[in-house]
Design a protein around this motif. Structure first.
Motif, PDB file in Angstrom:
ATOM      1  N   GLY A  29      46.014  44.572  48.632  1.00 48.72           N
ATOM      2  CA  GLY A  29      46.570  45.219  49.793  1.00 48.72           C
ATOM      3  C   GLY A  29      45.994  46.582  50.057  1.00 48.72           C
ATOM      4  O   GLY A  29      46.370  47.229  51.019  1.00 48.72           O
ATOM      5  N   GLY A  30      45.083  47.057  49.243  1.00 45.96           N
ATOM      6  CA  GLY A  30      44.412  48.300  49.550  1.00 45.96           C
ATOM      7  C   GLY A  30      45.008  49.493  48.835  1.00 45.96           C
ATOM      8  O   GLY A  30      45.883  49.385  48.004  1.00 45.96           O
ATOM      9  N   VAL A  31      44.523  50.662  49.228  1.00 46.99           N
ATOM     10  CA  VAL A  31      44.823  51.872  48.479  1.00 46.99           C
ATOM     11  C   VAL A  31      46.256  52.354  48.635  1.00 46.99           C
ATOM     12  O   VAL A  31      46.696  53.216  47.879  1.00 46.99           O
ATOM     13  N   LEU A  32      47.016  51.837  49.590  1.00 43.99           N
ATOM     14  CA  LEU A  32      48.396  52.282  49.756  1.00 43.99           C
ATOM     15  C   LEU A  32      49.379  51.465  48.928  1.00 43.99           C
ATOM     16  O   LEU A  32      50.533  51.851  48.783  1.00 43.99           O
ATOM     17  N   ALA A  33      48.938  50.335  48.387  1.00 46.58           N
ATOM     18  CA  ALA A  33      49.859  49.462  47.670  1.00 46.58           C
ATOM     19  C   ALA A  33      50.584  50.139  46.518  1.00 46.58           C
ATOM     20  O   ALA A  33      51.784  49.918  46.346  1.00 46.58           O
ATOM     21  N   PRO A  34      49.924  50.973  45.675  1.00 49.14           N
ATOM     22  CA  PRO A  34      50.660  51.604  44.574  1.00 49.14           C
ATOM     23  C   PRO A  34      51.803  52.498  45.045  1.00 49.14           C
ATOM     24  O   PRO A  34      52.757  52.718  44.318  1.00 49.14           O
ATOM     25  N   SER A  42      53.034  40.863  49.749  1.00 49.19           N
ATOM     26  CA  SER A  42      53.118  40.322  51.105  1.00 49.19           C
ATOM     27  C   SER A  42      51.913  39.446  51.417  1.00 49.19           C
ATOM     28  O   SER A  42      50.841  39.592  50.823  1.00 49.19           O
ATOM     29  N   ILE A  43      52.117  38.544  52.370  1.00 47.39           N
ATOM     30  CA  ILE A  43      51.000  37.695  52.818  1.00 47.39           C
ATOM     31  C   ILE A  43      49.932  38.561  53.484  1.00 47.39           C
ATOM     32  O   ILE A  43      48.735  38.308  53.348  1.00 47.39           O
ATOM     33  N   ALA A  44      50.365  39.600  54.181  1.00 46.72           N
ATOM     34  CA  ALA A  44      49.402  40.502  54.820  1.00 46.72           C
ATOM     35  C   ALA A  44      48.496  41.153  53.783  1.00 46.72           C
ATOM     36  O   ALA A  44      47.300  41.362  54.024  1.00 46.72           O
ATOM     37  N   ILE A  52      38.711  42.704  52.553  1.00 42.74           N
ATOM     38  CA  ILE A  52      37.983  43.771  51.868  1.00 42.74           C
ATOM     39  C   ILE A  52      36.993  43.211  50.850  1.00 42.74           C
ATOM     40  O   ILE A  52      35.872  43.716  50.703  1.00 42.74           O
ATOM     41  N   SER A  53      37.383  42.170  50.156  1.00 41.41           N
ATOM     42  CA  SER A  53      36.467  41.555  49.186  1.00 41.41           C
ATOM     43  C   SER A  53      35.208  41.055  49.878  1.00 41.41           C
ATOM     44  O   SER A  53      34.079  41.274  49.394  1.00 41.41           O
ATOM     45  N   ALA A  54      35.373  40.396  51.032  1.00 42.56           N
ATOM     46  CA  ALA A  54      34.218  39.895  51.776  1.00 42.56           C
ATOM     47  C   ALA A  54      33.369  41.049  52.299  1.00 42.56           C
ATOM     48  O   ALA A  54      32.129  41.000  52.243  1.00 42.56           O
ATOM     49  N   ALA A  55      34.021  42.104  52.794  1.00 41.89           N
ATOM     50  CA  ALA A  55      33.285  43.243  53.328  1.00 41.89           C
ATOM     51  C   ALA A  55      32.489  43.949  52.233  1.00 41.89           C
ATOM     52  O   ALA A  55      31.333  44.338  52.440  1.00 41.89           O
ATOM     53  N   MET A  56      33.101  44.127  51.055  1.00 41.71           N
ATOM     54  CA  MET A  56      32.402  44.792  49.962  1.00 41.71           C
ATOM     55  C   MET A  56      31.191  43.981  49.493  1.00 41.71           C
ATOM     56  O   MET A  56      30.149  44.543  49.144  1.00 41.71           O
ATOM     57  N   HIS A  90      40.707  51.000  54.403  1.00 39.34           N
ATOM     58  CA  HIS A  90      41.941  51.281  55.136  1.00 39.34           C
ATOM     59  C   HIS A  90      42.063  50.462  56.419  1.00 39.34           C
ATOM     60  O   HIS A  90      43.008  50.657  57.182  1.00 39.34           O
ATOM     61  N   THR A  91      41.104  49.584  56.684  1.00 37.64           N
ATOM     62  CA  THR A  91      41.051  48.891  57.968  1.00 37.64           C
ATOM     63  C   THR A  91      41.518  47.443  57.849  1.00 37.64           C
ATOM     64  O   THR A  91      41.063  46.708  56.969  1.00 37.64           O
ATOM     65  N   THR A  92      42.408  47.046  58.747  1.00 32.91           N
ATOM     66  CA  THR A  92      42.862  45.642  58.790  1.00 32.91           C
ATOM     67  C   THR A  92      42.238  44.880  59.947  1.00 32.91           C
ATOM     68  O   THR A  92      42.339  43.650  59.990  1.00 32.91           O
ATOM     69  N   ASP A  93      41.602  45.576  60.873  1.00 32.08           N
ATOM     70  CA  ASP A  93      40.990  44.959  62.047  1.00 32.08           C
ATOM     71  C   ASP A  93      39.608  44.436  61.671  1.00 32.08           C
ATOM     72  O   ASP A  93      38.715  45.206  61.307  1.00 32.08           O
ATOM     73  N   GLU A  94      39.415  43.135  61.803  1.00 30.15           N
ATOM     74  CA  GLU A  94      38.141  42.520  61.405  1.00 30.15           C
ATOM     75  C   GLU A  94      36.982  43.052  62.241  1.00 30.15           C
ATOM     76  O   GLU A  94      35.886  43.278  61.713  1.00 30.15           O
ATOM     77  N   GLN A  95      37.213  43.279  63.528  1.00 30.64           N
ATOM     78  CA  GLN A  95      36.149  43.811  64.374  1.00 30.64           C
ATOM     79  C   GLN A  95      35.754  45.215  63.937  1.00 30.64           C
ATOM     80  O   GLN A  95      34.570  45.560  63.904  1.00 30.64           O
ATOM     81  N   LYS A  96      36.732  46.022  63.576  1.00 29.65           N
ATOM     82  CA  LYS A  96      36.437  47.386  63.108  1.00 29.65           C
ATOM     83  C   LYS A  96      35.660  47.340  61.792  1.00 29.65           C
ATOM     84  O   LYS A  96      34.739  48.142  61.569  1.00 29.65           O
ATOM     85  N   ILE A  97      35.999  46.413  60.924  1.00 36.56           N
ATOM     86  CA  ILE A  97      35.253  46.274  59.670  1.00 36.56           C
ATOM     87  C   ILE A  97      33.796  45.941  59.954  1.00 36.56           C
ATOM     88  O   ILE A  97      32.881  46.493  59.331  1.00 36.56           O
ATOM     89  N   GLN A  98      33.561  45.046  60.916  1.00 34.26           N
ATOM     90  CA  GLN A  98      32.192  44.704  61.279  1.00 34.26           C
ATOM     91  C   GLN A  98      31.452  45.929  61.815  1.00 34.26           C
ATOM     92  O   GLN A  98      30.270  46.141  61.511  1.00 34.26           O
ATOM     93  N   GLN A  99      32.138  46.741  62.605  1.00 30.09           N
ATOM     94  CA  GLN A  99      31.525  47.953  63.151  1.00 30.09           C
ATOM     95  C   GLN A  99      31.182  48.951  62.049  1.00 30.09           C
ATOM     96  O   GLN A  99      30.128  49.594  62.086  1.00 30.09           O
ATOM     97  N   LEU A 100      32.036  49.072  61.060  1.00 30.09           N
ATOM     98  CA  LEU A 100      31.772  49.988  59.946  1.00 30.09           C
ATOM     99  C   LEU A 100      30.595  49.506  59.096  1.00 30.09           C
ATOM    100  O   LEU A 100      29.779  50.319  58.636  1.00 30.09           O
ATOM    101  N   LYS A 101      30.505  48.215  58.885  1.00 34.74           N
ATOM    102  CA  LYS A 101      29.357  47.676  58.144  1.00 34.74           C
ATOM    103  C   LYS A 101      28.058  47.941  58.907  1.00 34.74           C
ATOM    104  O   LYS A 101      27.019  48.259  58.305  1.00 34.74           O
TER     105      LYS A 101
END
Length: 213
Positions: A29-34, A42-44, A52-56, A90-101
């Motif tokens: 769930g990312g860096v906020l989970a702890p 959660s399913i989210a 994130i695993s795919a993006a990394m 920190h991004t959940t938007d798939e399009q934004k992840i593509q833009q960052l890559k």
């Protein structure tokens, strides 16, 4: 024996990134989970872990394909790549992840990038939404900029100014670009009646987001 660092870890191995990656690996769930442990169940959170695993993995492939460019990174390039990777976490938007890559890929060729530009662009790439980025790409062509007007539909004023209804969804995107300093009042705009023009940072930002490299 400790495992050897991956190409991405070698290229962007700053302390903030190491902390972020360690935290991500420890809790789905990312860096906020702890901070909110229940989120990890959660399913989210599971969807985010997969994203994130795919993006990394893709980021590591980008780095591995460009080892010479990685060795020659300037401090400014190094910082901006780190900022983009942290933004991915920190991004959940798939399009934004593509833009960052895409920004990471294109940053490798930005050898003249200055430190001040890296700071500004890192902040902008972190905070811009995917929709705001797409809007910027589509409207940057208007040399006269953008004007918010009392109207029912968008029109083009002369050959170079885009007129956008003040109550339209696009006006919210304009507001977002203004808040990040990407749209600024023209010389006649401080009174609220003139055009807003694109700031100098826009060209640098769009260079990072262009496809085809």
């Amino acid at each position: 024996m400790l495992p050897k660092p991956t190409p991405l870890e070698r290229a962007a191995g700053s302390l903030p990134l190491e902390v972020a990656l360690t935290t991500f690996g420890a809790a789905a769930g990312g860096v906020l989970a702890p901070l909110l442990p229940g989120l990890a169940n959660s399913i989210a959170a599971k969807r985010q872990e997969a994203r994130i695993s795919a993006a990394m993995q893709e980021l590591q492939e980008i780095v591995a394909r460009n080892e010479q460019s990685i060795r020659d990174l300037s401090d400014a390039q190094f910082k901006l790549i780190n900022e983009c990777v942290l933004a991915v976490l920190h991004t959940t938007d798939e399009q934004k992840i593509q833009q960052l890559k895409l920004a990471v890929q294109n940053c490798l060729t930005q050898t003249e990038l200055e430190a001040s530009e890296a700071i500004i662009l890192g902040r902008v790439l972190r905070d811009l939404s995917a929709a705001e980025i797409a809007f910027l790409v589509d409207t940057f062509q208007y040399e006269g900029g953008i004007r918010l007007v009392e109207a029912t539909e968008a029109t083009i004023d002369g050959p170079s100014t885009l007129r956008i209804p003040i109550n339209s969804p696009s006006a919210l995107l304009v507001s977002g670009l203004m808040s990040l300093g990407l749209l600024v009042p023209s010389e006649t705009g401080w009174g609220g009646t003139g055009n807003m023009t694109f700031s100098r940072s826009c060209a640098k930002l769009l260079a990072l987001l262009k496809t085809g490299n």
